[in-house]
Design a protein around this motif. Structure first.
Motif: not given
Ligand SMILES: Nc1ncnc2c1ncn2[C@@H]1O[C@H](COP(=O)(O)OP(=O)(O)OP(=O)(O)O)[C@@H](O)[C@H]1O
Ligand SMILES: [Mg+2]
Lengths: 241, 274
Positions: A88, A90-91, A133, A135, B1, B172, B194, B273-274
């Protein structure tokens, strides 16, 4: 729907796909099984050209798979793909993950894409997570979102490369259930999996691969009760325990 | 991830245990004492050498002094921001060339990156100040400082961006391709956003270097903070006090930039988020 003829692929000297012939008809569910390293993922990935091929032919609805550019992108948009590791974006939020390609590729309006996305997220049971999101979701939820993301493109066929292998056992079924529903709805699917019960249930044909070759293509009833090769029998034995 | 993902940061900045915490406290206390001592020593030296004399400090009581310094500060900020933006644009172009896979582009961009990274900023400044005019390139002093500072930073920016792009998991890109997006869109919508988030702290650190490089403005006579400080020095014959103040201002700017980088890194981890 998909026709693969005399396909060969090498990684350097390593011959990973050997004279593969396989076709998948419209509405058919084909499950590919085989030991690790036999080339299942590679085969799956050649169908939308995430892997190039060295010889042979791949036809999608009778048309050869384009090599690159806009034509390739157009074909890819009709072939859904679900990965072992979900992938997916991620951002992006869950909703954005599902609406992105319809807006960017099919040029749908945001409103239309959103409505469709919410319908699909509801269908796979994660509509309540739309603004989170990736994660923040469990693996099973992420994979169901990934399926919804593919479905949003209205694909004619879907490829699954071990969609449940990265999941905790208790989440495997929630993903398999979604896939079973898809099969019941008549979706054309090519599925690499180690879930034998699932394979028995949903597949129209089982493809057994070993060392880059297809050794057997059979109905699930036949394959699981009396496999045609020793290798297949050994493999089925080995995964029983 | 994945949910269980452990980033490099987690490994480097693991929560310290009680023993380590004690040691950190002790070292912090010791360095605080040391810094205060050094400061006291410095003030003492100033006193002995007469640097605390009113004639070196009285002009700080005038509004005009502060206004003059403030104008210099604005000049510094303008040059730094413009250089930063330019360096980002140039760096982005160099980075895309370097990862394009097209042989000629890769070679040229790699060479340019190495060149701009290797040459000292001051040489670029002299180039725009002394050499370029001989070829009829007449620039305002603002550009004579902004362009070389940007050039000198763009190679580093390119490499920072590239490291970010390489850090984006390749799944990604594959997922985006499999949805029918063309390569350019995949890069602009999925990979680069990203990558950019990954490298924001590194880019802010590079901006600190850009700010420091702007002090070469004195070479081309552009009125930045440093240049205006020099003017004050010659007007009042007060080198130490003025330079001290200028140093404090630069430290504050760069401290804020570093804080922003750290804040961003922490903030991102918090929202994970990342
Ligand atoms: N990018 C690559 N470069 C070189 N060799 C590769 C690459 N990807 C796969 N291979 C090799 O190709 C062969 C087939 O790999 P593939 O991933 O298709 O197997 P698989 O059947 O999907 O196995 P698994 O069940 O472990 O996923 C393996 O021997 C593998 O080591
Ligand atoms: Mg595999």
């Amino acid at each position: 729907m998909i026709e693969i003829k005399k396909l060969n692929k090498y990684y350097g000297d390593h011959h990973v796909l050997k004279d593969i012939d396989l076709s998948v008809d419209k509405g058919e569910v084909v499950v590919i099984i085989g030991p690790s390293g036999s080339g299942k993922s590679t085969l799956c990935r050649t169908v939308n050209r995430l892997e190039t091929i060295d010889s042979g032919e791949i036809l999608i609805e009778g048309e050869p798979l384009p090599e690159d550019g806009k034509d390739l992108a157009a074909i890819r948009s009709k072939i859904g793909m679900v990965f072992q590791s979900f992938n997916l974006f991620a951002h992006k939020t869950i909703l954005e993950n599902v609406t992105l390609a319809p807006v960017e590729v099919l040029h749908k309006s945001h409103a239309e894409a959103k409505e469709e996305a919410m319908r699909l997220l509801k269908r796979v049971g994660v509509d309540s997570q739309a603004d989170k999101y990736p994660i923040q979701l469990s693996g099973g939820q992420q994979q169901r979102v990934a399926i919804a993301r593919s479905l949003a493109m209205n694909p004619k066929v879907m490829l699954f490369d071990e969609p449940t292998s990265a999941l905790d056992p208790e989440m495997i079924n929630e993903v398999l259930d979604v896939m079973t529903e898809l099969a019941d709805d008549g979706m054309t699917m090519m599925i690499v999996t180690h879930e034998m019960n699932f394979a028995k249930q949903v597949s129209d044909r089982v493809v057994f691969m070993d060392d880059g070759r297809i050794l057997e293509i059979n109905t699930p009833e036949k394959f699981f009760s009396e496999p045609g090769t020793d290798r297949a029998r050994d493999f089925l034995e080995s995964i029983k325990n | 991830m994945n949910a269980g993902h452990v980033s490099i940061k987690d490994v480097l900045y693991e929560e310290p245990g009680p023993k380590l915490k004690k040691r950190i406290k002790a070292v912090t206390a010791m360095s605080t004492v040391l810094i205060i001592l050094l400061f006291a020593l410095m003030v003492h030296r100033f006193y002995i050498t007469g640097q605390l004399d009113g004639k070196y400090w009285f002009f700080f009581g005038r509004l005009s002094t502060w206004r003059f310094l403030f104008r210099g500060l604005i000049g510094t900020v303008e040059v730094a921001l413009t250089s930063g933006v330019l360096a980002f644009i140039l760096g982005f172009i160099l980075m895309t060339g370097r990862i394009s896979g097209k042989k000629a582009a890769v070679k040229i961009c790699t060479a340019l990156i190495e060149f701009t990274r290797g040459v000292p900023t001051l040489l670029f400044v002299y180039f725009f100040f002394l050499v370029a005019p001989q070829f009829g390139l007449k620039l305002a002093s603002f550009w004579k400082i902004t362009l070389p500072v940007a050039l000198s930073a763009c190679g580093v920016v390119a490499e920072v961006l590239r490291s970010g792009v390489n850090a984006v998991p390749k799944g990604q890109r594959e997922a985006a391709l499999s949805l029918g997006m063309v390569e350019r869109k995949v890069f602009l919508k999925i990979v680069f956003p990203q990558a950019f988030r990954y490298v924001i702290p590194a880019l802010l650190s590079e901006l600190v270097i850009v700010v420091k490089d702007t002090t070469f403005a004195y070479v081309v006579n552009f009125p930045d903070l440093m240049q205006n400080a020099s003017v004050l020095i010659s007007n009042y014959d007060a080198m130490l006090s003025v330079y001290l103040l200028a140093a404090v201002i630069y430290i504050i700017i760069n401290y804020l930039l570093n804080k922003a980088a750290a804040y961003y890194a922490g903030h991102r981890k918090e929202r994970s988020l990342l």
